[in-house]
Structure formats: C-alpha cells, structure tokens
Design a protein around this motif. Structure first.
Motif, mmCIF file in Angstrom:
data_model
loop_
_atom_site.group_PDB
_atom_site.id
_atom_site.type_symbol
_atom_site.label_atom_id
_atom_site.label_comp_id
_atom_site.label_asym_id
_atom_site.label_seq_id
_atom_site.Cartn_x
_atom_site.Cartn_y
_atom_site.Cartn_z
ATOM 1 N N HIS A 9 0.972 -1.194 -0.031
ATOM 2 C CA HIS A 9 0.129 0.000 -0.141
ATOM 3 C C HIS A 9 0.772 1.322 0.055
ATOM 4 N N GLN A 17 -7.208 -2.008 1.694
ATOM 5 C CA GLN A 17 -7.291 -1.264 0.112
ATOM 6 C C GLN A 17 -7.220 -2.332 -0.812
ATOM 7 N N ALA A 128 -15.084 12.877 5.258
ATOM 8 C CA ALA A 128 -15.092 11.577 4.959
ATOM 9 C C ALA A 128 -13.753 10.837 4.873
ATOM 10 N N PHE A 129 -12.891 11.592 4.207
ATOM 11 C CA PHE A 129 -11.496 11.031 4.245
ATOM 12 C C PHE A 129 -10.853 10.833 5.685
ATOM 13 N N SER A 131 -12.756 10.043 8.279
ATOM 14 C CA SER A 131 -13.334 8.821 8.852
ATOM 15 C C SER A 131 -12.851 7.743 8.223
ATOM 16 N N ALA A 132 -12.547 7.771 6.948
ATOM 17 C CA ALA A 132 -11.966 6.428 6.293
ATOM 18 C C ALA A 132 -10.546 6.190 6.946
ATOM 19 N N LEU A 133 -9.800 7.178 7.107
ATOM 20 C CA LEU A 133 -8.277 6.976 7.856
ATOM 21 C C LEU A 133 -8.438 6.460 9.080
ATOM 22 N N THR A 135 -10.924 4.363 10.099
ATOM 23 C CA THR A 135 -11.311 2.974 10.133
ATOM 24 C C THR A 135 -10.123 2.057 9.526
ATOM 25 N N LEU A 136 -9.365 2.726 8.421
ATOM 26 C CA LEU A 136 -8.163 1.927 8.218
ATOM 27 C C LEU A 136 -7.024 1.735 9.263
ATOM 28 N N HIS A 137 -6.924 2.737 10.030
ATOM 29 C CA HIS A 137 -5.860 2.559 10.890
ATOM 30 C C HIS A 137 -6.120 2.289 12.155
ATOM 31 N N TRP A 142 -5.312 8.024 13.525
ATOM 32 C CA TRP A 142 -5.038 8.286 12.135
ATOM 33 C C TRP A 142 -4.219 9.467 12.353
ATOM 34 N N GLU A 213 -8.474 3.899 -5.047
ATOM 35 C CA GLU A 213 -10.153 3.411 -4.852
ATOM 36 C C GLU A 213 -10.508 3.549 -6.319
#
Length: 227
Positions: A9, A17, A128-129, A131-133, A135-137, A142, A213
């Motif tokens: 990644h 991802q 939104a970004f 929030s995505a970060l 969740t990812l980490h 994050w 994505e």
C-alpha cells in the motif's frame, strides 16, 4: 505452484484497500498483503517513519514467510519502498510493478504534499477522508499516522532516498505505471526512472487518477499479470 506476489500500500494506506485486487489475482498468484509499520492498525514503530524502515519491514516479511524472490506490486509510496528494497537487497525481490509512485523529491515537492497533511484541515474540509483514515488505521490514532507521514516526506524533501543513478543498479524486471489522470505524479519523473532501469517496461493507464480506490481493478490486475 503459484508465484508469490506482495501487494504494498501507499502512504496513509493499508492492506484493506487491496481486498478486491487480491481476490482478482488469487487464481494466479500466492497473494500477500502486509501492512507497513504503523499502518492498518499495526504497532507504531519506535523510530520515525522512513523508506528505509519500511523496506526493512518488507525484507523481514519476505524472510519470515520464506518467500523466494516474490513479485512486488507497490502503489504510490509502496512502489518507492519496493524500489528501495531492490536497490539495497538486490537478490530479494523478483519482478517489481509500481503505480503512481512519486520518484522525484525535493524541498518544493515536499512542501506541496505537506499542505495536504494537516489533520485539522482534513477533518474540517474532507471529513469523509478523516473517517476513512480512522477506520483504516484503528486502533491507532489516524492523526499520528498523518503526522509521522508528514515528517517522513519533509525528510525526503531534504534528501531523496533514491537518486536517479541508484535506479541503474536495480536489476529486477520492472513495470513502471502511471495513470493518465494522476495529478500528483508527473509523466516526466516516471519516464526518467524508467529510462534508468536496466530491465523495465512503462505503461500509462487510461482513465486512471491517483487514488487507488478509483483505479479499475480488472485493468490493474491485467497489467500486473503482464510482467
């Protein structure tokens, strides 16, 4: 017996991802999708983020899993890590495929990227970004991942870990790819590295921006299978 393939990644990214891409490639490869230190919920390293740290972690993953010259696909920073590994551990990787990797780093380049790496700005302007970060980490913070990444890019702006001359010593067969809609990475810097590599191909993917994505999975998997 399937060829081992590592999917690596990019900065601020994580193994999650690559779920669709890994599934697409699993019929043909023994697919491995590690998280780099501090990413995807893995433990934050004691030392600062750096390309050398990530390459050492990748080398450790290859040894621990007894992978013999695995192919490595690196997206964005992941491609830089793969090239650094090939430069400093020349017998370890097999084929190397990169997409959207920023090879040229200097102070102005780093400064442009750093403008986009302020956690407060990210939370306010692109929630939104953020929030995505998160969740990812998770369970890592994050914001710490973003901060550590910013410090790494700032250091890369002072000293690019790979000079153009370094690529002359990378013998791994390589495919260097760039999306034609990529607004972060230039065609010039991509072609400059391609021309230095002794055993390389280059491809420009149609209708393809930088964010992983937004890359067409079938197109990307087909290109990976060409090497």
């Amino acid at each position: 017996m399937k060829t081992p393939l590592i999917l690596l990644h990019g900065a601020l990214g994580a193994a999650a991802q690559f779920e669709k891409l890994a599934k697409e490639l699993s019929d043909y490869y023994e697919v491995h999708v590690p998280n780099l230190p501090g990413h995807g919920g893995t433990r934050m390293p004691d030392e600062s983020f750096s390309i050398a740290l990530f390459a050492d972690a990748l080398a450790g993953y290859i040894r621990t899993n007894d992978l013999e010259q695995p192919s490595i696909f690196g997206y964005s920073m992941g491609g830089y890590v793969a090239m650094y590994l090939a430069r400093h551990f020349p017998n370890m990787p097999g084929n190397i495929i990169t997409l959207g990797t920023k090879f040229h780093w200097d102070a102005p380049t780093a400064a442009r990227e750093l403008k986009m790496l302020d956690p407060g700005t990210i939370e306010t302007k692109v929630p939104a970004f953020a929030s995505a970060l998160a969740t990812l980490h998770a369970p890592n913070d994050w914001k710490e991942v973003v901060h550590n990444t910013a410090l790494m890019l700032e250091e890369m702006g002072r000293h690019n870990p790979l000079s153009l001359d370094d690529y002359k010593d990378i013998k791994s067969p390589s495919l260097i790819m760039l999306g034609d809609r990529d607004k972060m990475v230039t065609l010039d810097e991509t072609a400059a590295v391609y021309r230095q590599l002794p055993a390389a191909q280059m491809a420009v993917l149609p209708g393809t921006p930088h964010p992983i994505e937004q890359v067409e999975v079938e197109l990307l998997s087909g290109m990976i299978g060409r090497v």
